[in-house]
Motif scaffolding. Structure first.
Motif, PDB file in Angstrom:
ATOM      1  N   THR A 315       0.825  -1.207   0.000  1.00 59.20           N
ATOM      2  CA  THR A 315       0.000   0.000   0.000  1.00 59.20           C
ATOM      3  C   THR A 315       0.856   1.253   0.000  1.00 59.20           C
ATOM      4  N   VAL A 316       1.897   1.245   0.802  1.00 62.36           N
ATOM      5  CA  VAL A 316       2.815   2.379   0.889  1.00 62.36           C
ATOM      6  C   VAL A 316       4.230   1.861   0.677  1.00 62.36           C
ATOM      7  N   ILE A 317       4.977   2.529  -0.174  1.00 67.70           N
ATOM      8  CA  ILE A 317       6.369   2.161  -0.462  1.00 67.70           C
ATOM      9  C   ILE A 317       7.246   3.319  -0.009  1.00 67.70           C
ATOM     10  N   LYS A 318       8.209   3.030   0.835  1.00 61.03           N
ATOM     11  CA  LYS A 318       9.051   4.105   1.352  1.00 61.03           C
ATOM     12  C   LYS A 318      10.438   3.564   1.673  1.00 61.03           C
ATOM     13  N   GLY A 319      11.341   4.500   1.942  1.00 61.06           N
ATOM     14  CA  GLY A 319      12.695   4.143   2.358  1.00 61.06           C
ATOM     15  C   GLY A 319      13.470   3.435   1.262  1.00 61.06           C
ATOM     16  N   GLU A 320      14.168   2.364   1.663  1.00 60.38           N
ATOM     17  CA  GLU A 320      14.995   1.616   0.718  1.00 60.38           C
ATOM     18  C   GLU A 320      14.147   0.917  -0.349  1.00 60.38           C
ATOM     19  N   GLN A 326      12.761   2.724  -7.790  1.00 62.24           N
ATOM     20  CA  GLN A 326      13.304   3.695  -8.743  1.00 62.24           C
ATOM     21  C   GLN A 326      14.415   3.080  -9.587  1.00 62.24           C
ATOM     22  N   GLU A 327      15.291   2.279  -8.982  1.00 64.82           N
ATOM     23  CA  GLU A 327      16.349   1.618  -9.761  1.00 64.82           C
ATOM     24  C   GLU A 327      15.758   0.607 -10.745  1.00 64.82           C
ATOM     25  N   TYR A 328      14.703  -0.062 -10.330  1.00 69.07           N
ATOM     26  CA  TYR A 328      14.053  -1.030 -11.209  1.00 69.07           C
ATOM     27  C   TYR A 328      13.521  -0.347 -12.461  1.00 69.07           C
ATOM     28  N   PHE A 329      12.855   0.799 -12.294  1.00 68.27           N
ATOM     29  CA  PHE A 329      12.339   1.531 -13.448  1.00 68.27           C
ATOM     30  C   PHE A 329      13.473   2.102 -14.290  1.00 68.27           C
ATOM     31  N   THR A 330      14.542   2.519 -13.651  1.00 63.85           N
ATOM     32  CA  THR A 330      15.675   3.057 -14.407  1.00 63.85           C
ATOM     33  C   THR A 330      16.269   1.997 -15.328  1.00 63.85           C
ATOM     34  N   LEU A 361       5.660   6.645  -0.971  1.00 59.28           N
ATOM     35  CA  LEU A 361       4.828   6.621  -2.161  1.00 59.28           C
ATOM     36  C   LEU A 361       3.685   5.640  -1.935  1.00 59.28           C
ATOM     37  N   SER A 362       2.477   6.094  -2.203  1.00 60.87           N
ATOM     38  CA  SER A 362       1.313   5.208  -2.121  1.00 60.87           C
ATOM     39  C   SER A 362       1.118   4.521  -3.466  1.00 60.87           C
ATOM     40  N   TYR A 363       0.687   3.265  -3.403  1.00 58.06           N
ATOM     41  CA  TYR A 363       0.508   2.554  -4.672  1.00 58.06           C
ATOM     42  C   TYR A 363      -0.623   3.144  -5.492  1.00 58.06           C
ATOM     43  N   SER A 364      -1.606   3.765  -4.841  1.00 59.06           N
ATOM     44  CA  SER A 364      -2.699   4.368  -5.606  1.00 59.06           C
ATOM     45  C   SER A 364      -2.182   5.451  -6.557  1.00 59.06           C
ATOM     46  N   SER A 365      -1.227   6.257  -6.079  1.00 56.98           N
ATOM     47  CA  SER A 365      -0.652   7.275  -6.964  1.00 56.98           C
ATOM     48  C   SER A 365       0.200   6.634  -8.060  1.00 56.98           C
ATOM     49  N   LEU A 366       0.919   5.556  -7.726  1.00 53.40           N
ATOM     50  CA  LEU A 366       1.684   4.837  -8.760  1.00 53.40           C
ATOM     51  C   LEU A 366       0.749   4.210  -9.784  1.00 53.40           C
ATOM     52  N   LYS A 367      -0.375   3.699  -9.326  1.00 59.18           N
ATOM     53  CA  LYS A 367      -1.354   3.113 -10.255  1.00 59.18           C
ATOM     54  C   LYS A 367      -1.903   4.176 -11.204  1.00 59.18           C
ATOM     55  N   ASP A 368      -2.115   5.386 -10.696  1.00 61.07           N
ATOM     56  CA  ASP A 368      -2.566   6.464 -11.584  1.00 61.07           C
ATOM     57  C   ASP A 368      -1.531   6.738 -12.671  1.00 61.07           C
TER      58      ASP A 368
END
Length: 770
Positions: A315-320, A326-330, A361-368
C-alpha cells in the motif's frame, strides 16, 4: 648378386609404373573439369538443396499451367546480396518441404548467358528478385513481384501464405482450404469428407499458426486440419476453448475431442492407438511454441504482473524499498527492448518517480501513473497476461517465475550489448526488486543468499550474463523434482544439447563441462532484441483505445461524484440542521399513495418511521414541522388571521417587538427540556409566532397557560387533541384499522363462545337420554 640386382630392378620399375598411373589419372580429371565446367555446380544452388533449377529447357514446363504455385528467385551469381541471401533461400526450401504438393521453390542464375533471355522476358532488372506464380499460370504471366520481402525464414513463410491466399479459381488441387471453418461445416464434416481424423486449430484472426499447420500436414493421409477463429462462439463455447491458439483433435472411433494447447505437448503421451496421430499434430501445432525462442508477449506479461499485481500488495512504499523501485524503473527504461507504446509509458513513470520529493509513495498514486492519467501521448501498458513461451501444462505451473527469469536474462544481455559502465547495474536492481517486492518470500531469501555469496565476483572474472545463467541453473538443480516442477517442462541444466551442442564438453575424466565461451555466445544470440518474437502481441491501437476508454469512464465517475458532493453541500447550506432528515428521505424509495394525495391536496404528510413509545419519548419532529408549515399555510392561514383579532380579550397581546422573543424562546426551551421533541424557533413576525403555535397544537405538545389560549383559538383541534396524545405518532388510518380489527376479533370470539356453548349443551342432552 644376380638375384639382388633383379629384385632391385623390379622394385624401381614398380615405382615408375605407380607414378605414371597417378599422373595419368590427374590428367584425365583435369581434362574432364576443363571440358565440362558447369557440371559440378550451377550457380548458387544445386538439386540437393530441394530447389528447382530453371533452365531454358524446363522453364515452361515448371511455370506454365503447373498444378502447384511456384516462387522463383532471379539472382546473379556475382551479386553479393544474392550470395548472402542464398542460405536463407536454402533454409526456406528445407523448412517448407512438406508444402511441395501445393507450393515449390525455384531459382535461376541470370548471370549465365544462356538464362539472360529468360530473365529479360520476366522483366527482371535487379537482383535478387522474388516472383510468385499462381497455379495454372498462363504462358504470358510475368509473376507477382515480392516488394520489400523479409530476409528470414519465418517472415518468408508468412509472406508465402499471404500470396497463396490470393489464389482464385482454380485453386491448387493439392492445397486444402486455408479459410476459417464454421460450426455448421464442422458438424457435418465427416459426412462430406473421407478422412479419419480432424484437427481444429483455434486461433486469433492475426495468427498464422492454423495456416502453417494446414500446409505442414499436407502429406499426412486420413488427417484434415481446419482453422477456427476465436469469434466462432458456437464452437468455442461447445468445446470450452479458453486458450488461443489451441488444437482439438477429433477421433471418431472414440467420439471425443482431445485438447492440446499450443504451448505444451502433454497429450502426445496417450495410448498407442492414438499416439501416432497425436504426435503428428503435436509436432506441427507446437510450431507456435519454439522453446529456443523468446516471446515479447511473455516479457510484457511479466511487466503487467510485476507492476500491477505484485507491487499492488504494498500500500505504501518508502525508504529503501522506494529506492529499489526507482532503480528497477531506471533499468527497464535503459535496457528493456519494448515497443514504443510501452517504452513511452515506462519513461513517463520513471521521470515521475525521479521528480518526486516525498519520502514515501502510495501505490494508488503509482497506479494512476501506470494508468496514464497524465495522458502522455502514445503510451500504454498491457492490462492483461498472455503467456506463450512461459505457458505451463497447468495454470499454476511456470507463468510469472519463468517470465521474471526471462526478463532478467534479456536485461543483462541488453546491458552487455549497450556497453554498460557498471557491470552490476542490472543484477543489483534485480536483487533489490526480488528482496523487497517478489511475492515468494522464500524464493527471495534464496536469491539473496546466492547474491551475497558470489555477486562480488561479477565484473572481475565473470560477466553478469554468465553469473545469472549459472545462478539460474543452480536454482533448476535445487527445484528438480519439487512439486512446483512442471512435468512437461522439467528443470534441466540449460541450454540442453539440442539447442547448443557446442556449449557442452567432456573432460578427460569423462565428466561433463560447460564451454563458457560458447555459452556466452549462445546467450547473447538467444536473448538479443533481434531474436525476440512479436507473435501473439495485442496491437498498439487496441491498447491505446482501451486505455482511453478507461480514462473517460474514470473521469465521468469522478465528475458524477463531484456533482453529488456539491449538491449535498448546497443543501446543507440552504437547510442547516436538516442533514439527517435528508438522508432518511433519500433512503425512502417509495411513499404511500395516500400520503402523496395528501401532499397534493395541501394536507400534512404522515411520518413513515415507527413510533417509539418506550418512556413516551417522541422522535425528533423536524419532518412534522416542515410539513405542518405547508399544512398551516394551505388550510389555516385565513382562520389564523381571524382568530388573531379575537385573541386580545382572552390572551394578552403579543407584540412584534424583539423584546418578546426571549420569553417565547424560553418557553420552547422548557418544552425541549421536558422531552417533548420541541426545537427552538425564532419567529420574525406575528405570522411566524402563529405558525409555531399551530404546529405545537397539531402535534399535541402544548403545556401551560399560554397553550390554553392557543387551544381556544382552534376549537376543532382542541377536540382532537386527545387523539394526537394517544396516537404518539400513529396515523389516523392506523388507529381506524386497530379499532376495526378489535371489533372483528371481539365478534369472532363471541361467535366462537356461543358455538361451543351450544355444542356442549347438545352433548349433555344426548348423554342424558336413556
Amino acid at each position: 648378386m644376380a638375384r639382388r640386382c633383379c629384385r632391385a630392378t623390379s622394385r624401381s620399375t614398380a615405382k615408375i609404373y605407380a607414378k605414371l598411373r597417378e599422373s595419368f589419372i590427374s590428367t584425365i580429371f583435369l581434362f574432364v573439369c576443363l571440358l565440362f565446367p558447369f557440371t559440378t555446380k550451377a550457380g548458387l544452388y544445386t538439386a540437393s538443396d530441394q530447389i528447382v533449377i530453371l533452365t531454358p529447357d524446363n522453364v515452361d514446363s515448371v511455370l506454365v499451367n503447373s498444378t502447384a504455385a511456384m516462387v522463383v528467385e532471379f539472382y546473379a551469381s556475382w551479386c553479393g546480396h544474392c550470395i548472402a541471401f542464398s542460405p536463407v533461400w536454402k533454409s526456406l526450401a528445407r523448412d517448407i518441404k512438406e508444402w511441395k504438393p501445393a507450393m515449390d521453390l525455384a531459382a535461376i542464375d541470370c548471370a549465365n548467358p544462356v538464362n539472360i533471355p529468360i530473365c529479360s522476358g520476366f522483366d527482371v532488372k535487379g537482383y535478387p528478385t522474388l516472383k510468385f506464380f499462381h497455379a495454372y499460370s498462363k504462358a504470358d504471366s510475368k509473376g507477382q513481384v515480392f516488394k520489400a520481402f523479409p530476409r528470414d525464414v519465418r517472415g518468408l513463410r508468412h509472406k508465402l501464405i499471404d500470396l497463396m491466399e490470393t489464389h482464385k479459381d482454380p485453386w491448387p488441387p493439392a492445397c486444402p482450404p486455408l479459410e476459417t471453418a464454421s460450426k455448421v461445416e464442422i458438424d457435418n464434416f465427416f459426412d462430406t469428407n473421407n478422412v479419419e481424423h480432424l484437427a481444429l486449430i483455434f486461433e486469433m484472426s492475426n495468427s498464422y499458426v492454423g495456416r502453417e499447420v494446414i500446409l505442414d500436414m499436407l502429406q499426412y493421409e486420413n488427417l484434415a486440419v481446419r482453422r477456427v477463429l476465436n469469434t466462432e462462439e458456437g464452437l468455442v463455447t461447445k468445446l470450452g476453448v479458453t486458450d488461443f491458439p489451441s488444437c482439438y483433435l477429433y477421433y471418431p472411433i472414440f467420439g471425443i475431442f482431445f485438447q492440446k494447447t499450443c504451448y505444451s505437448v502433454y497429450h502426445c503421451n496417450l495410448g498407442d492407438s492414438v499416439r501416432k496421430m497425436l504426435t503428428c499434430v503435436c509436432v506441427c501445432v507446437c510450431v507456435c511454441h519454439i522453446r529456443s525462442r523468446v516471446y515479447m508477449a511473455d516479457l510484457e506479461s511479466t511487466l503487467y504482473y510485476s507492476l500491477r499485481v505484485e507491487l499492488a500488495a504494498h500500500t505504501v512504499i518508502k525508504g529503501e524499498a522506494l529506492s529499489a523501485l526507482q532503480e528497477y524503473f531506471t533499468v527497464l527504461v535503459k535496457y528493456f527492448p519494448g515497443r514504443p507504446v510501452v517504452m513511452n509509458l515506462l519513461k513517463s513513470v520513471a521521470t515521475w518517480l525521479k521528480d518526486r520529493k516525498d519520502s514515501e509513495l502510495s501505490y494508488s498514486s503509482l497506479k494512476d501513473a501506470l494508468d496514464n492519467t497524465a495522458e502522455v501521448p502514445n503510451a500504454a501498458l498491457p492490462d492483461s497476461v498472455r503467456w506463450v513461451g512461459c505457458q505451463g501444462s497447468k495454470p499454476h505451473f511456470r507463468g510469472y517465475p519463468c517470465g521474471m527469469w526471462t526478463l532478467f536474462h534479456v536485461l543483462t544481455v541488453q546491458a552487455k550489448e549497450a556497453a554498460s559502465k557498471d557491470p552490476q547495474e542490472v543484477i543489483q536492481a534485480m536483487r533489490l526488486y526480488v528482496y523487497y517486492f517478489f511475492g515468494c518470500r522464500e524464493c527471495a531469501t534464496h536469491f539473496e543468499n546466492m547474491a551475497m555469496e558470489s555477486m562480488s565476483q561479477v565484473g572481475t572474472w565473470i560477466t553478469p550474463v554468465l553469473w545469472l545463467w549459472s545462478r539460474h541453473n543452480q536454482v533448476n538443480n535445487r527445484l528438480a523434482g519439487a512439486p512446483s516442477e512442471d512435468p512437461r517442462f522439467p528443470k534441466i541444466q540449460w541450454p540442453p544439447p539440442e539447442l547448443c551442442p557446442s556449449c557442452h564438453g567432456v573432460k578427460p575424466t569423462g565428466e561433463h563441462t560447460w564451454q563458457q565461451e560458447e555459452v556466452l555466445a549462445f546467450l547473447h544470440t538467444h536473448f538479443s532484441s533481434e531474436h525476440l518474437l512479436s507473435d501473439y502481441l495485442e496491437e498498439e491501437g487496441q491498447l491505446l483505445s482501451r486505455q482511453k476508454e478507461s480514462l473517460v469512464a474514470r473521469q465521468n465517475q469522478e465528475a458524477k461524484r463531484g456533482t453529488e458532493r456539491r449538491a449535498r453541500d448546497t443543501m446543507s447550506e440552504l437547510l442547516p440542521g436538516q442533514e439527517e432528515v435528508k438522508e432518511e428521505e433519500e433512503e425512502e424509495e417509495e411513499e404511500d399513495e395516500e400520503e402523496e394525495e395528501g401532499i397534493k391536496a395541501g394536507g400534512p404528510r404522515q411520518p413513515h418511521r415507527k413510533p417509539s413509545v418506550v418512556g413516551l419519548k417522541l422522535r425528533p419532529v423536524q419532518d412534522e414541522i416542515v410539513d405542518l408549515d405547508s399544512f398551516v399555510d394551505h388550510h389555516y392561514k385565513a382562520k389564523a388571521l381571524r382568530a388573531a383579532a379575537a385573541m386580545s380579550s382572552r390572551v394578552r397581546t403579543r407584540t412584534l417587538q424583539r423584546q418578546e422573543e426571549p420569553r417565547l424562546r424560553a418557553s420552547l426551551e422548557q418544552g425541549t427540556r421536558l422531552g417533548l421533541g420541541l426545537e427552538p424557533v425564532e419567529p420574525d413576525d406575528l405570522l411566524g409566532q402563529r405558525n409555531m403555535l399551530q404546529k405545537r397544537i397539531l402535534t399535541g405538545q402544548y403545556m401551560g397557560s399560554e397553550e390554553e389560549g392557543a387551544l381556544e383559538m382552534y376549537p376543532r383541534l382542541n377536540k382532537r387533541q386527545w387523539m394526537s396524545l394517544l396516537s404518539v405518532g400513529f396515523s389516523r388510518l392506523d388507529i381506524s384499522l386497530c379499532v376495526i380489527l378489535y371489533f372483528l376479533s371481539s365478534t369472532c370470539l363471541l361467535a366462537m363462545y356461543l358455538f361451543f356453548k351450544n355444542r356442549l349443551q347438545l352433548r349433555r342432552t344426548k348423554v342424558a337420554l336413556p
